[in-house]
Design a protein around this motif. Structure first.
Motif, PDB file in Angstrom:
ATOM      1  N   SER A  38       0.801  -3.741  -9.157  1.00 34.73           N
ATOM      2  CA  SER A  38       0.003  -2.275  -9.651  1.00 34.73           C
ATOM      3  C   SER A  38       0.295  -1.585  -8.224  1.00 34.73           C
ATOM      4  O   SER A  38       0.181  -2.092  -7.237  1.00 34.73           O
ATOM      5  N   GLU A  39       0.297  -0.195  -8.390  1.00 33.75           N
ATOM      6  CA  GLU A  39       0.297   0.661  -7.637  1.00 33.75           C
ATOM      7  C   GLU A  39      -0.872   0.714  -6.776  1.00 33.75           C
ATOM      8  O   GLU A  39      -0.981   0.414  -5.473  1.00 33.75           O
ATOM      9  N   ALA A  40      -2.312   0.200  -7.355  1.00 38.88           N
ATOM     10  CA  ALA A  40      -3.266   0.087  -6.599  1.00 38.88           C
ATOM     11  C   ALA A  40      -3.427  -0.933  -5.747  1.00 38.88           C
ATOM     12  O   ALA A  40      -3.839  -0.900  -4.614  1.00 38.88           O
ATOM     13  N   LYS A  41      -2.689  -2.074  -6.131  1.00 37.66           N
ATOM     14  CA  LYS A  41      -2.568  -3.281  -5.260  1.00 37.66           C
ATOM     15  C   LYS A  41      -1.704  -3.145  -4.117  1.00 37.66           C
ATOM     16  O   LYS A  41      -2.056  -3.220  -3.018  1.00 37.66           O
ATOM     17  N   LEU A  42      -0.746  -2.435  -4.266  1.00 39.85           N
ATOM     18  CA  LEU A  42       0.128  -2.125  -3.026  1.00 39.85           C
ATOM     19  C   LEU A  42      -0.407  -1.132  -2.116  1.00 39.85           C
ATOM     20  O   LEU A  42      -0.238  -1.236  -1.045  1.00 39.85           O
ATOM     21  N   LEU A  43      -1.242  -0.029  -2.490  1.00 39.15           N
ATOM     22  CA  LEU A  43      -2.047   0.929  -1.785  1.00 39.15           C
ATOM     23  C   LEU A  43      -3.027  -0.050  -0.895  1.00 39.15           C
ATOM     24  O   LEU A  43      -3.386   0.305   0.273  1.00 39.15           O
ATOM     25  N   GLU A  44      -3.697  -1.019  -1.578  1.00 38.89           N
ATOM     26  CA  GLU A  44      -4.693  -1.828  -1.051  1.00 38.89           C
ATOM     27  C   GLU A  44      -3.947  -2.686   0.195  1.00 38.89           C
ATOM     28  O   GLU A  44      -4.273  -2.928   1.123  1.00 38.89           O
ATOM     29  N   LEU A  45      -2.766  -3.179  -0.163  1.00 40.22           N
ATOM     30  CA  LEU A  45      -2.151  -3.826   0.978  1.00 40.22           C
ATOM     31  C   LEU A  45      -1.523  -2.875   2.073  1.00 40.22           C
ATOM     32  O   LEU A  45      -1.560  -3.433   3.305  1.00 40.22           O
ATOM     33  N   VAL A  46      -1.135  -1.793   1.900  1.00 37.26           N
ATOM     34  CA  VAL A  46      -0.907  -0.763   2.845  1.00 37.26           C
ATOM     35  C   VAL A  46      -2.192  -0.501   3.780  1.00 37.26           C
ATOM     36  O   VAL A  46      -2.175  -0.547   5.051  1.00 37.26           O
ATOM     37  N   ALA A  47      -3.010  -0.421   3.098  1.00 36.63           N
ATOM     38  CA  ALA A  47      -4.459  -0.120   3.976  1.00 36.63           C
ATOM     39  C   ALA A  47      -4.865  -1.255   4.605  1.00 36.63           C
ATOM     40  O   ALA A  47      -5.065  -1.169   5.739  1.00 36.63           O
ATOM     41  N   LYS A  48      -4.503  -2.665   4.271  1.00 34.89           N
ATOM     42  CA  LYS A  48      -4.834  -3.810   5.019  1.00 34.89           C
ATOM     43  C   LYS A  48      -4.010  -3.865   6.097  1.00 34.89           C
ATOM     44  O   LYS A  48      -4.218  -4.509   7.179  1.00 34.89           O
ATOM     45  N   LEU A  49      -2.772  -3.361   6.021  1.00 36.76           N
ATOM     46  CA  LEU A  49      -1.960  -3.380   7.185  1.00 36.76           C
ATOM     47  C   LEU A  49      -2.141  -2.271   8.412  1.00 36.76           C
ATOM     48  O   LEU A  49      -1.090  -2.095   9.108  1.00 36.76           O
ATOM     49  N   GLY A  50      -3.402  -1.665   8.026  1.00 35.79           N
ATOM     50  CA  GLY A  50      -3.889  -0.919   9.337  1.00 35.79           C
ATOM     51  C   GLY A  50      -3.496   0.721   8.735  1.00 35.79           C
ATOM     52  O   GLY A  50      -3.608   1.803   9.660  1.00 35.79           O
ATOM     53  N   HIS A  51      -2.947   1.152   7.627  1.00 40.15           N
ATOM     54  CA  HIS A  51      -2.686   2.386   7.299  1.00 40.15           C
ATOM     55  C   HIS A  51      -3.857   3.048   6.523  1.00 40.15           C
ATOM     56  O   HIS A  51      -4.373   2.415   5.929  1.00 40.15           O
ATOM     57  N   ASP A  52      -3.992   4.296   6.907  1.00 37.53           N
ATOM     58  CA  ASP A  52      -5.354   5.031   5.952  1.00 37.53           C
ATOM     59  C   ASP A  52      -4.501   5.449   4.693  1.00 37.53           C
ATOM     60  O   ASP A  52      -3.393   6.061   4.837  1.00 37.53           O
ATOM     61  N   VAL A  53      -5.178   5.483   3.973  1.00 36.17           N
ATOM     62  CA  VAL A  53      -4.669   5.842   2.530  1.00 36.17           C
ATOM     63  C   VAL A  53      -5.605   6.925   2.203  1.00 36.17           C
ATOM     64  O   VAL A  53      -7.052   6.735   1.771  1.00 36.17           O
ATOM     65  N   LYS A  54      -4.873   8.061   1.718  1.00 36.78           N
ATOM     66  CA  LYS A  54      -6.037   9.259   1.253  1.00 36.78           C
ATOM     67  C   LYS A  54      -5.444   9.661  -0.227  1.00 36.78           C
ATOM     68  O   LYS A  54      -4.096   9.827  -0.314  1.00 36.78           O
ATOM     69  N   ILE A  55      -6.242   9.745  -1.087  1.00 32.90           N
ATOM     70  CA  ILE A  55      -5.960  10.380  -2.329  1.00 32.90           C
ATOM     71  C   ILE A  55      -6.485  11.759  -2.498  1.00 32.90           C
ATOM     72  O   ILE A  55      -7.820  11.640  -2.523  1.00 32.90           O
ATOM     73  N   VAL A  56      -5.586  12.605  -2.762  1.00 31.54           N
ATOM     74  CA  VAL A  56      -6.153  14.004  -2.959  1.00 31.54           C
ATOM     75  C   VAL A  56      -5.859  14.521  -4.429  1.00 31.54           C
ATOM     76  O   VAL A  56      -4.920  14.547  -5.012  1.00 31.54           O
ATOM     77  N   VAL A  57      -7.048  14.840  -5.077  1.00 27.91           N
ATOM     78  CA  VAL A  57      -7.002  15.513  -6.546  1.00 27.91           C
ATOM     79  C   VAL A  57      -7.110  17.002  -6.211  1.00 27.91           C
ATOM     80  O   VAL A  57      -7.958  17.551  -5.837  1.00 27.91           O
ATOM     81  N   GLY A  58      -6.015  17.583  -6.764  1.00 25.96           N
ATOM     82  CA  GLY A  58      -5.889  19.145  -6.484  1.00 25.96           C
ATOM     83  C   GLY A  58      -6.486  19.863  -7.618  1.00 25.96           C
ATOM     84  O   GLY A  58      -7.054  19.186  -8.771  1.00 25.96           O
TER      85      GLY A  58
END
Length: 109
Positions: free
Chosen positions: A75-95
């Motif tokens: 899932s995209e959610a799982k990929l986002l979680e992995l990116v965060a675990k690798l030290g990246h900040d993940v920001k979701i913005v709802v416009g």
């Protein structure tokens, strides 16, 4: 002896999955961007696949598949979680609400 051949060139869009006719092209493009970022982060940190698997708490075989672009079933959610675990900040913005359907877009800093 010279034979003139005509080559037809078709300009594609910015989404190869859409060009190939995938129904879920936008999602596939986002997932491919996330998978590429995961692969870059693993390489930048000089992690082996086993080291990355331990850090990310997933099987090494799944790391291998993701970094080779085989991310169907993840899932995209799982990929986002992995990116965060690798030290990246993940920001979701709802416009703001629009009259048309919104879009989801990724930006990497």
């Amino acid at each position: 002896m010279s034979q003139s051949s005509h080559i037809t060139i078709e300009e594609g869009s910015t989404n190869v999955y859409a060009d190939l006719g995938y129904a879920d092209a936008a999602e596939m493009q986002r997932k491919s961007q996330l998978a590429a970022e995961i692969a870059r982060a693993i390489k930048a940190r000089r992690l082996t696949q086993q080291g990355a698997a331990e850090l990310l708490e997933i099987d090494q075989s799944k790391i291998s598949r993701i970094t080779r672009g085989q991310f169907r079933g993840v899932s995209e959610a799982k990929l986002l979680e992995l990116v965060a675990k690798l030290g990246h900040d993940v920001k979701i913005v709802v416009g703001p609400v629009r009259r048309r359907a919104g879009k989801i877009e990724l930006q990497f800093a």
